[in-house]
Design an enzyme around this catalytic site. Structure first.
Site, short mmCIF file in Angstrom:
data_model
loop_
_atom_site.label_atom_id
_atom_site.label_comp_id
_atom_site.label_asym_id
_atom_site.label_seq_id
_atom_site.Cartn_x
_atom_site.Cartn_y
_atom_site.Cartn_z
N ASN A 47 0.85 -1.17 0.00
CA ASN A 47 0.00 0.00 0.00
C ASN A 47 0.90 1.24 0.00
OD1 ASN A 47 -1.60 2.25 1.10
ND2 ASN A 47 -3.20 0.70 1.38
N HIS A 58 -3.47 0.95 -3.43
CA HIS A 58 -3.57 -0.14 -2.46
C HIS A 58 -2.57 -1.23 -2.82
CE1 HIS A 58 -7.91 0.70 -0.89
NE2 HIS A 58 -7.18 1.80 -0.94
N GLU A 60 -2.69 -4.54 -3.45
CA GLU A 60 -2.96 -5.45 -4.57
C GLU A 60 -2.86 -4.73 -5.91
OE1 GLU A 60 -5.37 -6.60 -0.92
OE2 GLU A 60 -4.96 -4.74 -2.02
N SER A 83 -7.72 -8.90 3.60
CA SER A 83 -8.83 -9.12 2.68
C SER A 83 -8.95 -7.93 1.72
CB SER A 83 -10.11 -9.26 3.50
OG SER A 83 -11.21 -9.52 2.68
N CYS A 85 -10.16 -5.00 -0.70
CA CYS A 85 -11.32 -4.12 -0.78
C CYS A 85 -12.02 -4.32 -2.13
CB CYS A 85 -10.87 -2.66 -0.62
SG CYS A 85 -9.96 -2.04 -2.05
N CYS A 88 -9.64 -3.55 -5.17
CA CYS A 88 -8.61 -4.57 -5.39
C CYS A 88 -9.22 -5.90 -5.81
CB CYS A 88 -7.75 -4.71 -4.14
SG CYS A 88 -6.82 -3.18 -3.81
N ASP A 148 -7.98 5.27 5.15
CA ASP A 148 -7.70 4.27 4.12
C ASP A 148 -8.95 3.51 3.72
OD1 ASP A 148 -5.48 3.09 2.53
OD2 ASP A 148 -6.14 1.24 3.51
#
Length: 155
Positions: A47, A58, A60, A83, A85, A88, A148
């Protein structure tokens, strides 16, 4: 030949190292890695939202961006310490990544439902390192964490 379990562990280890890098840079400690079927880490990222001021940076998404143009997305595994979002998860679906390894979803549950609905194999590792890292960050920087994940001030 490397087993699927070994590949998943290598991917999550690479993602965790990225999360530590993000934390050490003063950012959000979430990391991600893409790994090929032979166990090779294809790309990694963390991130960078705080560091760059880019709300889309982010972990990913940064990882997938660093992978560049590819035609083998359908063979790769994406690992994330947290996990993913909606953005992503959508990026993984768009790229047709078939497997996602999630370090933890206790501190935040993203759009795993969407990944499942799109036929993505989702494995939640319940990794204690990832859980501890996020719990400590959220406790120490609640305002940054809320920023975030889009929680308005005074909410």
């Amino acid at each position: 030949m490397t087993s699927l379990q070994e590949i998943d562990r290598a991917a999550l280890d690479a993602a965790y190292e990225e999360a530590l890098a993000g934390r050490d840079e003063g950012g959000i400690p979430i990391g991600s890695a893409l790994i090929a079927p032979d166990g090779t880490v294809v790309a990694a990222g963390h991130n960078l939202r705080v560091q760059t001021g880019d709300p889309t940076a982010h972990a990913e998404t940064s990882c997938i961006r660093s992978a560049g143009r590819r035609r083998d997305w359908h063979t790769l595994t994406l690992a994330s310490t947290l996990s993913p979002c909606a953005m992503c998860s959508g990026t993984a679906v768009l790229c047709r990544i078939p497997r996602v390894i999630i370090g933890e979803h206790e501190t935040f549950t993203g759009r795993e439902d969407w990944l499942h609905a799109e036929g993505v194999e989702v494995i939640v590792a319940h990794d204690e390192r990832c859980i501890a890292l996020m719990r400590a960050f959220i406790a120490d920087h609640p305002e940054l964490w809320n920023e975030d994940i889009g929680v308005p001030p005074d909410a």
